[in-house]
Design a protein around this motif. Structure first.
Motif, short mmCIF file in Angstrom:
data_model
loop_
_atom_site.label_atom_id
_atom_site.label_comp_id
_atom_site.label_asym_id
_atom_site.label_seq_id
_atom_site.Cartn_x
_atom_site.Cartn_y
_atom_site.Cartn_z
N CYS B 3 0.82 -1.22 0.00
CA CYS B 3 0.00 0.00 0.00
C CYS B 3 0.85 1.27 0.00
CB CYS B 3 -0.95 0.00 1.19
SG CYS B 3 -2.15 -1.34 1.09
N HIS B 29 -3.39 -3.03 -8.30
CA HIS B 29 -3.45 -2.97 -6.84
C HIS B 29 -4.78 -2.37 -6.37
CE1 HIS B 29 -1.90 -2.68 -2.70
NE2 HIS B 29 -2.61 -1.55 -2.65
N CYS B 33 -7.61 -3.71 -3.56
CA CYS B 33 -7.39 -3.10 -2.24
C CYS B 33 -8.37 -1.95 -2.01
CB CYS B 33 -5.95 -2.62 -2.11
SG CYS B 33 -5.60 -1.79 -0.55
N CYS B 36 -6.91 1.42 -0.53
CA CYS B 36 -6.18 2.27 -1.48
C CYS B 36 -7.15 2.91 -2.47
CB CYS B 36 -5.11 1.48 -2.21
SG CYS B 36 -3.62 1.29 -1.21
ZN LIG Z 1 -3.47 -0.89 -0.82
#
Ligand SMILES: [Zn+2]
Lengths: 188, 206
Positions: B3, B29, B33, B36
């Motif tokens: 992250c 990503h 996630c 994020c």
């Molecule tokens: Zn992340």
């Protein structure tokens, strides 16, 4: 081809007042806008703009045509704004206790005075909150953010204006963005 | 990608500097996630707010503008003074030399003032008579050239074929006296210069 500003600068240097007046016409609004965003006060913004043009005039013979005129004039004006913000901070940090507003460096930040009522009225509540958050940034972050978001300068150009490596500019933009994200997350 | 790395790439993205291959990694990503993703949305919002708040018009009228233009144009010096300023800047040595000269002159005069000794200078002093602090050009005597006297009284009965300068003293001319050149007493002027210089030097030092 020589850029128009460089041509005007050469003429002004030879004593052509009209050419200098044209330079003032080209940059007055840009400088004022920037100074107003940095200082939050109409009076101070006008003083800075006047001082900036006076410096431009006095240093016309030192203007290096290898540099964009806008970079040069923004540098002069930004430095004047930063000086004022620092002086202001130095004055106010003498009165302790005001820990409510804290900038990135942990300095107490003061809300700016004499904002222009008419322009304030145009602001939505959101803008007011964002503006207040920006006002809590220390001078070195504020100048970077203003150049970036008001004048849409590239990080490279900001580096040239502030005479610092682009990596430093990057760090400041990132920290400023991070700081404002956190600050605004709770309010908006 | 963790992250922290994703956060760094997000900044690059908002700077407009994100490389193509990094962009696809970041996208991957973000896809997996949620934190994020939320952070990315926050940055996006912050960017928008910053643009809006900073680039918003400042509400200036045409009259404000004209008034400031006027103020600026009135504040810049005219042509002649800028030429002098430029000249001084081109030859900073001149300013330094003038300053140095001033300081040297001041200290020179200072030591001079302390020194109350009689000083007589001239190219022809053979016929001059000195009595205490009196410098006498006797009757019938002739001084060929300038005569300078400091801290003394000039008593001229004869003739001086040149200038007579008395500094910090007085001049006493007999009716028979004859000075071909100029006779000057400059202690008054000196006091004044000294006073001026001293205040200048004090200003400079403070
Ligand atoms: Zn992340």
């Amino acid at each position: 081809m020589i850029p128009i500003e460089a041509r005007l600068a050469r003429k002004a240097l030879k004593g052509d007042q009209q050419a200098f007046a044209e330079i003032v016409g080209l940059y007055q609004d840009k400088l004022y806008h920037m100074a107003f965003r940095m200082l939050g006060s109409r009076q101070e913004a006008e003083d800075v703009v006047q001082e900036a043009f006076l410096r431009v005039y006095r240093n016309l013979d030192r203007y290096d045509e290898g540099m964009k005129f806008s970079t040069w004039i923004y540098r002069i004006a930004t430095n004047l704004c930063i000086d004022r913000l620092r002086k202001r901070k130095a004055t106010y940090s003498l009165d302790a206790e005001s820990t409510e507003h804290e900038g990135l460096d942990g300095y107490a930040v003061i809300p700016s005075d004499d904002r222009t009522p008419e322009s304030e009225m145009l602001l939505s509540e959101t803008q007011r909150i964002v503006r207040q958050a920006i006002d809590t940034l220390p001078a070195k972050y504020k100048s970077v953010m203003v150049l970036r978001y008001l004048h849409d300068l590239s990080l490279q150009e900001i580096g040239e204006v502030l005479d610092m490596p682009v990596t430093t500019v990057k760090t400041r933009v990132h920290r400023g963005r991070e700081y404002l994200r956190k600050k605004l997350e709770r309010k908006l | 990608m963790n992250c922290a790395q994703a956060s760094r790439l997000m900044h690059e993205y908002f700077d407009g500097d994100l490389a193509h291959e990094d962009a696809s990694e970041l996208k991957a990503h973000l896809g997996g996630c949620p934190e994020c993703r939320e952070r990315f949305n926050d940055y996006e919002r912050t960017e928008g707010f910053l643009h809006m708040a900073l680039a918003a018009p400042v509400g200036r009228t045409e009259a404000d503008r004209a008034a400031l233009t006027d103020r600026i144009l009135k504040s810049v010096p005219g042509r002649r003074s800028r030429r002098l300023a430029r000249w001084l800047r081109q030859y900073p040595g001149v300013t330094v030399a003038a300053m140095l000269g001033l300081v040297l002159l001041a200290s020179f005069i200072a030591s001079w003032e302390q020194d109350q000794e009689l000083v007589v200078r001239g190219s022809d002093l053979s016929q001059i008579v000195i009595e205490g602090n009196k410098v006498v050009v006797p009757e019938g005597a002739r001084v060929d050239g300038d005569l300078i006297i400091e801290n003394g009284e000039a008593v001229v009965v004869g003739e001086i074929r040149g200038n007579l300068t008395v500094i910090d003293g007085s001049v006493n001319m007999a009716s028979t006296a004859k000075v071909i050149g100029e006779a000057r007493e400059i202690n008054q002027a000196l006091d004044w210069i000294w006073y001026k210089l001293r205040s200048t030097v004090i200003d400079l030092a403070s």
